[in-house]
Scaffold this motif. Structure first.
Motif, short mmCIF file in Angstrom:
data_model
loop_
_atom_site.label_atom_id
_atom_site.label_comp_id
_atom_site.label_asym_id
_atom_site.label_seq_id
_atom_site.Cartn_x
_atom_site.Cartn_y
_atom_site.Cartn_z
N SER A 1 10.29 3.29 2.67
CA SER A 1 12.08 2.96 1.52
C SER A 1 11.29 3.22 0.84
N TRP A 2 12.26 4.47 -0.06
CA TRP A 2 12.65 5.66 -1.53
C TRP A 2 12.23 4.44 -1.97
N ASP A 3 12.11 4.99 -3.13
CA ASP A 3 12.29 4.35 -4.70
C ASP A 3 12.69 2.78 -3.98
N SER A 4 11.45 2.05 -3.63
CA SER A 4 11.75 0.45 -3.54
C SER A 4 10.60 0.22 -4.45
N TYR A 5 10.19 0.77 -5.09
CA TYR A 5 8.67 -0.10 -6.11
C TYR A 5 9.90 0.59 -7.39
N PRO A 6 9.57 -1.38 -7.49
CA PRO A 6 10.44 -1.23 -9.53
C PRO A 6 8.95 -1.16 -10.47
N ALA A 7 9.66 -0.18 -11.43
CA ALA A 7 7.96 0.39 -12.59
C ALA A 7 7.44 -0.80 -12.97
N GLU B 1 2.72 -4.73 -1.47
CA GLU B 1 2.01 -5.16 -2.86
C GLU B 1 0.87 -3.74 -2.72
N ALA B 2 0.48 -2.99 -3.75
CA ALA B 2 -0.27 -2.36 -4.27
C ALA B 2 -0.79 -2.39 -5.16
N ARG B 3 -1.88 -1.55 -6.15
CA ARG B 3 -2.36 -1.90 -7.30
C ARG B 3 -1.96 -0.24 -7.55
N THR B 4 -1.74 0.38 -7.28
CA THR B 4 -0.57 1.50 -8.09
C THR B 4 1.06 1.76 -7.47
N HIS B 5 1.29 2.50 -8.22
CA HIS B 5 3.15 2.48 -7.94
C HIS B 5 2.95 3.92 -6.58
N PHE B 6 4.36 3.09 -5.68
CA PHE B 6 4.84 4.14 -4.64
C PHE B 6 5.38 5.10 -4.95
N TRP B 7 6.63 5.80 -5.28
CA TRP B 7 7.43 6.44 -4.64
C TRP B 7 7.85 6.11 -3.07
N HIS B 8 7.33 6.81 -2.26
CA HIS B 8 8.08 6.09 -0.49
C HIS B 8 6.63 5.15 -0.59
N CYS B 9 7.42 3.68 -0.58
CA CYS B 9 6.18 2.96 0.36
C CYS B 9 5.54 3.15 1.70
N PRO B 10 4.54 3.02 2.14
CA PRO B 10 3.79 3.02 2.68
C PRO B 10 4.29 1.98 3.94
N GLY B 11 4.62 0.76 3.37
CA GLY B 11 4.74 -0.31 4.29
C GLY B 11 6.34 0.13 5.52
N CYS B 12 7.27 0.21 5.05
CA CYS B 12 8.25 0.16 5.52
C CYS B 12 9.11 1.45 5.26
N ARG C 1 7.80 10.61 8.70
CA ARG C 1 6.63 10.76 9.17
C ARG C 1 5.75 12.11 9.30
N SER C 2 5.87 12.74 9.81
CA SER C 2 5.14 13.53 10.11
C SER C 2 4.82 14.64 8.53
N ARG C 3 5.68 14.27 7.83
CA ARG C 3 5.27 15.04 6.35
C ARG C 3 5.92 16.41 5.92
N ASP C 4 6.95 16.81 7.06
CA ASP C 4 7.16 18.65 7.02
C ASP C 4 8.03 18.29 6.66
N TRP C 5 7.71 18.46 4.90
CA TRP C 5 9.12 17.79 4.34
C TRP C 5 10.21 19.27 3.99
N SER C 6 9.60 20.25 4.28
CA SER C 6 11.07 21.67 4.70
C SER C 6 11.85 21.38 5.79
N GLN C 7 12.20 20.29 6.44
CA GLN C 7 12.42 20.31 6.99
C GLN C 7 13.23 18.76 7.31
N ALA C 8 12.58 18.20 6.70
CA ALA C 8 13.70 17.41 6.26
C ALA C 8 14.23 17.80 4.69
N ALA C 9 13.99 18.21 4.25
CA ALA C 9 15.39 18.79 3.14
C ALA C 9 16.03 19.62 3.47
#
Length: 385
Positions: free
Chosen positions: A373-379, A360-371, A154-162
């Protein structure tokens, strides 16, 4: 004065009676207190079952006052405060529990977990983070790490998340390799935004090694390679993407057209697109094929005839609108209005939809801005689902 033994003999029965009365009085008081606490407790439970939280809280407060050493009542009261959104009062209840020296280790860990939940619900992420770190080595460790992962994402601290994801993977709490690849990609995007292209490319290469089956690292690496003028390397990366993650190839369709144009490998890219379109028809692959037909200069190329063939396979309003756009109608004066109406109707069908929450979104997301979730958007577009 002569000592009178009679008074002593009379005093023994009197003292016995007074002692007996005093003991009975104390016993009655104890029994009354013991009856009062359970009565308040059951009254609160009854209010809670009837969804009368205000009255339940008053009853539990009364029970806690009558028996301040009862930890279960404190937990119940704290949970009620949290559910009502009274996070300050919930924190005070759980802090009072933590301050008790006679609290067992399991109850202390439970109180620490409860106070972390209070801070999370209140949105006090820095205090929640500190409280969650204190749960390392307890029965709540796995749950605390998941909450920390959510905070760092949520805070986009990717190093700590990793770092947390690696701990969870080492503890056999699941396979977090794909999630780690996403974190590396997010770091790479931040580096690209700062103009640090070479370090970003190294991050993406590490992401590919971390999760070889994940489509995002190769897709973003090909984009960066093409941006740096390494279009031949980008084409090779996209060919690897097609081999490792064929379902994600529609996301690379427009990039494949650009790379084919830059490298002159139109025939090879067209063959790749044709092969995968035959296996799984896709609007994006179809549009890329039509575009490359135009760029090839081959008069025998199918071109827009591909749209008609697609309509034979799929009842696609999007493909029909694209085909109609290039046609000349008998009453051409109405073409613009008809085309505009079709494009308006087809536009929502070209969006992407999250499989977890439906966002729903016009662009594909890897990380859903709604819920989140990761990888929840089909291609695939909404029309193709």
């Amino acid at each position: 004065m002569e000592f009178n033994l009679t008074w002593i003999l009379l005093g023994f029965p009197v003292a016995f009676v007074l002692g007996w009365l005093a003991s009975r009085w104390d016993l009655r008081q104890v029994r009354a207190d013991n009856r009062q606490a359970p009565k308040a407790y059951f009254k609160g439970l009854n209010f809670l079952l009837n969804e009368q939280q205000d009255k339940a809280i008053d009853a539990f407060i009364e029970a806690v006052q009558n028996d301040p050493d009862t930890s279960e009542l404190h937990f119940a009261l704290g949970n009620l405060f949290r559910r009502r959104g009274e996070y300050n009062r919930a924190v005070r209840v759980h802090e009072h529990l933590l301050s008790r020296a006679d609290l067992s280790r399991s109850d202390r860990d439970r109180a620490q977990h409860a106070i972390a939940q209070d801070f999370l619900k209140a949105g006090l992420l820095d205090r929640a983070e500190d409280a969650l770190h204190r749960l390392e080595g307890t029965a709540y460790e796995a749950e605390a790490r998941l909450a920390l992962l959510a905070i760092y994402e949520r805070s986009r601290d990717w190093s700590q998340a990793a770092s947390i994801a690696r701990k969870m993977q080492a503890a056999n709490q699941g396979d977090f390799s794909a999630r780690l690849a996403h974190y590396l990609c997010e770091d790479a995007n931040a580096q690209v935004a700062r103009g640090q292209l070479d370090p970003a490319l190294q991050q993406l290469q590490q992401a590919v090694q971390t999760a070889p089956q994940a489509p995002r690292p190769r897709l973003e690496m090909a984009q960066l390679q093409h941006r740096q003028g390494q279009s031949a390397a980008a084409l090779k990366t996209l060919q690897e993407l097609a081999a490792q993650s064929p379902a994600a190839l529609p996301l690379a369709a427009s990039l494949l057209v650009e790379v084919a144009d830059a490298t002159g490998e139109i025939t090879a890219v067209q063959a790749l697109l044709t092969k995968h379109y035959a296996q799984t028809p896709s609007l994006d692959l179809l549009q890329a094929q039509v575009t490359l037909d135009k760029k090839s200069g081959n008069p025998d190329a199918p071109g827009r005839a591909r749209l008609v063939k697609h309509l034979e396979l799929e009842k696609s309003l999007v493909a029909a609108a694209q085909w109609l756009e290039g046609e000349t109608l008998t009453e051409e004066q109405y073409h613009g209005a008809v085309q505009k109406a079709l494009d308006h109707a087809a536009k929502p069908l070209t969006r992407y939809r999250c499989a977890a929450c439906g966002f729903e979104a016009r662009t594909h997301f890897w990380h859903c801005p709604g819920c989140q979730s990761w990888d929840s958007y089909p291609a695939r577009r909404v029309e193709e689902l």
